[in-house]
Design a protein around this motif. Structure first.
Motif, mmCIF file in Angstrom:
data_model
loop_
_atom_site.group_PDB
_atom_site.id
_atom_site.type_symbol
_atom_site.label_atom_id
_atom_site.label_comp_id
_atom_site.label_asym_id
_atom_site.label_seq_id
_atom_site.Cartn_x
_atom_site.Cartn_y
_atom_site.Cartn_z
ATOM 1 N N LEU A 2 37.973 64.547 36.996
ATOM 2 C CA LEU A 2 38.675 65.133 35.858
ATOM 3 C C LEU A 2 40.150 64.765 35.952
ATOM 4 C CD1 LEU A 2 37.001 68.653 35.970
ATOM 5 C CD2 LEU A 2 36.795 67.026 34.089
ATOM 6 N N ASN A 3 40.754 64.448 34.813
ATOM 7 C CA ASN A 3 42.161 64.050 34.818
ATOM 8 C C ASN A 3 43.046 65.117 34.169
ATOM 9 O OD1 ASN A 3 41.923 63.676 31.995
ATOM 10 N ND2 ASN A 3 41.211 61.568 32.293
ATOM 11 N N SER A 4 44.301 64.787 33.911
ATOM 12 C CA SER A 4 45.265 65.760 33.393
ATOM 13 C C SER A 4 44.911 66.264 31.990
ATOM 14 C CB SER A 4 46.675 65.152 33.380
ATOM 15 O OG SER A 4 46.706 63.982 32.570
ATOM 16 N N ASN A 5 44.086 65.501 31.235
ATOM 17 C CA ASN A 5 43.691 65.963 29.903
ATOM 18 C C ASN A 5 42.890 67.261 29.976
ATOM 19 O OD1 ASN A 5 44.832 63.822 28.405
ATOM 20 N ND2 ASN A 5 43.092 62.506 28.887
ATOM 21 N N ASP A 16 25.680 56.133 36.300
ATOM 22 C CA ASP A 16 25.732 54.675 36.345
ATOM 23 C C ASP A 16 26.957 54.224 35.562
ATOM 24 O OD1 ASP A 16 25.389 51.976 36.298
ATOM 25 O OD2 ASP A 16 23.637 51.989 34.984
ATOM 26 N N PHE A 17 28.033 53.909 36.273
ATOM 27 C CA PHE A 17 29.291 53.571 35.606
ATOM 28 C C PHE A 17 29.365 52.120 35.149
ATOM 29 C CE2 PHE A 17 30.573 57.307 38.185
ATOM 30 C CZ PHE A 17 30.919 58.117 37.129
ATOM 31 N N SER A 18 28.249 51.391 35.271
ATOM 32 C CA SER A 18 28.244 50.017 34.763
ATOM 33 C C SER A 18 28.383 50.009 33.242
ATOM 34 C CB SER A 18 26.958 49.296 35.176
ATOM 35 O OG SER A 18 25.831 49.927 34.585
ATOM 36 N N LYS A 19 28.065 51.155 32.603
ATOM 37 C CA LYS A 19 28.192 51.263 31.149
ATOM 38 C C LYS A 19 29.384 52.129 30.751
ATOM 39 C CE LYS A 19 23.178 50.862 30.545
ATOM 40 N NZ LYS A 19 21.952 51.519 30.041
ATOM 41 N N ALA A 20 30.337 52.287 31.660
ATOM 42 C CA ALA A 20 31.438 53.213 31.415
ATOM 43 C C ALA A 20 32.576 52.604 30.604
ATOM 44 C CB ALA A 20 31.984 53.733 32.743
ATOM 45 N N GLY A 21 32.680 51.295 30.554
ATOM 46 C CA GLY A 21 33.752 50.682 29.766
ATOM 47 C C GLY A 21 35.104 50.806 30.439
ATOM 48 N N ASP A 22 36.167 50.726 29.620
ATOM 49 C CA ASP A 22 37.535 50.746 30.146
ATOM 50 C C ASP A 22 38.012 52.168 30.425
ATOM 51 O OD1 ASP A 22 37.654 47.973 29.856
ATOM 52 O OD2 ASP A 22 38.324 48.148 27.767
ATOM 53 N N LYS A 23 39.101 52.257 31.189
ATOM 54 C CA LYS A 23 39.712 53.551 31.472
ATOM 55 C C LYS A 23 40.261 54.145 30.180
ATOM 56 C CE LYS A 23 42.740 55.724 34.877
ATOM 57 N NZ LYS A 23 43.649 55.487 36.013
ATOM 58 N N LEU A 24 40.076 55.453 30.013
ATOM 59 C CA LEU A 24 40.406 56.109 28.754
ATOM 60 C C LEU A 24 41.701 56.904 28.842
ATOM 61 C CD1 LEU A 24 36.769 57.360 28.089
ATOM 62 C CD2 LEU A 24 37.903 55.430 26.972
ATOM 63 N N LYS A 25 42.298 57.187 27.670
ATOM 64 C CA LYS A 25 43.580 57.887 27.620
ATOM 65 C C LYS A 25 43.442 59.356 27.221
ATOM 66 C CE LYS A 25 45.236 55.078 24.579
ATOM 67 N NZ LYS A 25 46.146 54.454 23.591
ATOM 68 N N ARG A 26 42.490 59.666 26.341
ATOM 69 C CA ARG A 26 42.432 61.019 25.785
ATOM 70 C C ARG A 26 41.198 61.817 26.236
ATOM 71 N NH1 ARG A 26 45.035 57.942 21.738
ATOM 72 N NH2 ARG A 26 46.944 58.952 20.991
ATOM 73 N N HIS A 27 40.341 61.186 27.005
ATOM 74 C CA HIS A 27 39.131 61.863 27.487
ATOM 75 C C HIS A 27 39.469 62.680 28.729
ATOM 76 C CE1 HIS A 27 34.929 62.134 29.115
ATOM 77 N NE2 HIS A 27 34.690 62.318 27.832
ATOM 78 N N GLU A 35 37.245 54.402 19.131
ATOM 79 C CA GLU A 35 38.092 54.881 18.039
ATOM 80 C C GLU A 35 38.660 56.267 18.327
ATOM 81 O OE1 GLU A 35 37.046 53.719 13.964
ATOM 82 O OE2 GLU A 35 35.096 53.131 14.785
ATOM 83 N N LEU A 36 37.870 57.124 18.981
ATOM 84 C CA LEU A 36 38.383 58.442 19.372
ATOM 85 C C LEU A 36 39.593 58.292 20.282
ATOM 86 C CD1 LEU A 36 35.511 60.917 20.439
ATOM 87 C CD2 LEU A 36 37.307 61.329 18.756
ATOM 88 N N ASP A 37 39.472 57.383 21.239
ATOM 89 C CA ASP A 37 40.495 57.267 22.277
ATOM 90 C C ASP A 37 41.789 56.646 21.762
ATOM 91 O OD1 ASP A 37 40.499 57.950 25.196
ATOM 92 O OD2 ASP A 37 41.342 55.922 25.310
ATOM 93 N N THR A 38 41.717 55.950 20.641
ATOM 94 C CA THR A 38 42.928 55.306 20.104
ATOM 95 C C THR A 38 43.483 56.029 18.883
ATOM 96 O OG1 THR A 38 41.511 53.805 18.817
ATOM 97 C CG2 THR A 38 42.305 53.012 20.952
ATOM 98 N N CYS A 39 42.810 57.080 18.418
ATOM 99 C CA CYS A 39 43.267 57.801 17.228
ATOM 100 C C CYS A 39 44.443 58.711 17.581
ATOM 101 C CB CYS A 39 42.124 58.629 16.639
ATOM 102 S SG CYS A 39 42.614 59.604 15.198
ATOM 103 N N THR A 40 45.539 58.560 16.890
ATOM 104 C CA THR A 40 46.741 59.344 17.184
ATOM 105 C C THR A 40 46.598 60.811 16.784
ATOM 106 O OG1 THR A 40 47.661 58.682 15.042
ATOM 107 C CG2 THR A 40 48.263 57.348 16.966
ATOM 108 N N GLU A 41 45.592 61.132 15.957
ATOM 109 C CA GLU A 41 45.395 62.518 15.548
ATOM 110 C C GLU A 41 44.496 63.289 16.511
ATOM 111 O OE1 GLU A 41 43.946 62.154 11.557
ATOM 112 O OE2 GLU A 41 45.966 62.031 10.706
ATOM 113 N N ALA A 89 35.948 65.405 24.872
ATOM 114 C CA ALA A 89 35.062 65.401 26.036
ATOM 115 C C ALA A 89 33.647 65.073 25.614
ATOM 116 C CB ALA A 89 35.078 66.766 26.720
ATOM 117 N N LYS A 90 32.998 64.233 26.416
ATOM 118 C CA LYS A 90 31.539 64.108 26.327
ATOM 119 C C LYS A 90 31.003 65.340 27.061
ATOM 120 C CE LYS A 90 27.569 61.917 25.614
ATOM 121 N NZ LYS A 90 27.077 60.784 26.399
#
Length: 317
Positions: free
Chosen positions: A15-18, A188-199, A217-223, A228-229
């Motif tokens: 878990l991160n600071s978000n 299985d983090f092989s399907k995890a993609g890139d590091k996220l900013k808002r998750h 799109e969720l992770d790049t939306c400024t609104e 969380a999944k």
């Protein structure tokens, strides 16, 4: 020397600071509610509705089989035999079997349908006694198809009645925060993609292309402030099994009409594509969140099914 890293190593997904953001705490406080459900089920009403539906919709296709004839090829080789090319197909003739009831196979008709619908043998027998002679006569044509179609149609009526008579009663019990840490290292983090900013985690494991695009799109939306999944431990009880919604999203105050949103992502918005269990769980979830909102604060959390981030934004604006 070159420092060669191993990309195959499992990612750590803490878990991160978000997770500590006030906006996520506000969201979590609104959805972190448990409830007990009850269904005032009327067997006589189900029998009546099931009989009407079976008489109107039960159609069984006759058993079919195909007779194929062929001739041995002029030249037969070992490779030809191995590849199935030693014989030349000459004719194909489809046939219908209208006498399958005389098969040596014996069917516990009431037992099979009772098992597939989770009804008592008595209720199942009442349904079968109620349908027309013509409809019941289709059992002779194709017993397996008759049983499976009858089970499907009865379960559809049962699911409809469940929703009509379902009520939720919120209780004081809440989910423990450990549902966010349990099982994270086994993914299985092989399907995890890139590091996220808002998750709330650095990575998220997605189940489909729809979800991967949704996350992007969720992770790049400024609104969007934080999302969380929802972990597998976040479960809403329903009469057809526990339901785990996909996403919880907190938007910026003032940017949208519905700041707190719980979303289920499906590839198609058409209910025809979803099976009856999925449709029933989604309808139960709507009732659950309606009751949570009614008891604790009107319109606190919006719940809906979306097939894209664009659809989500349509619903919150």
């Amino acid at each position: 020397m070159f420092d060669i890293s191993d990309d195959r190593r499992p990612k750590k997904n803490s878990l991160n600071s978000n997770f500590e953001k006030q906006e996520f705490k506000e969201l979590w406080n609104r959805i972190n509610r448990k409830a007990a459900f009850s269904v005032d089920f009327d067997s006589e009403e189900l029998v009546q509705k099931a009989v009407e539906e079976l008489d109107a919709s039960l159609r069984v296709t006759p058993l079919q089989y195909t007779i194929q004839t062929g001739e041995q090829a002029a030249q037969v080789t070992y490779d030809g035999l191995k590849d199935g090319e030693a014989f030349v197909l000459k004719t194909t003739e489809p046939e219908k079997n209208v006498h399958s009831i005389h098969s040596a196979v014996k069917y516990d008709l009431i037992g099979k349908i009772a098992e597939g619908t989770q009804l008592t043998r008595r209720t199942t027998a009442d349904i079968l006694k109620g349908i027309s002679v013509t409809v019941f006569g289709q059992f002779r044509t194709n017993p397996e198809s008759f049983i499976s179609e009858t089970v499907r149609l009865i379960n559809e009526q049962k699911a409809t009645m469940i929703i009509e008579h379902l009520t939720y009663d919120p209780v004081e019990d809440k989910f423990d925060l450990d549902i966010f840490t349990t099982g994270q290292t086994k993914q299985d983090f092989s399907k995890a993609g890139d590091k996220l900013k808002r998750h709330i985690y650095d990575y998220v494991v997605t189940d489909s292309g729809i979800e991967r695009e949704f996350v992007k799109e969720l992770d790049t939306c400024t609104e969007v402030v934080v999302y969380a999944k929802l972990p597998r431990g976040f479960l809403i009880p329903t009469p057809v099994g526990d339901y785990n919604p996909d996403w919880a999203v907190s938007f910026k105050e003032g940017a949208v009409k519905h700041v707190y949103f719980v979303a289920e992502t499906k590839g198609s918005m058409s209910s025809m594509v979803l099976n009856e269990i999925e449709k029933t769980k989604i309808k139960c979830a709507r009732k659950f969140f309606d009751e949570i909102n009614r008891k604790y604060a009107p319109e606190n959390v919006k719940y809906n099914v979306v097939n894209s981030f664009g659809k989500l934004m349509e619903l919150v604006k």
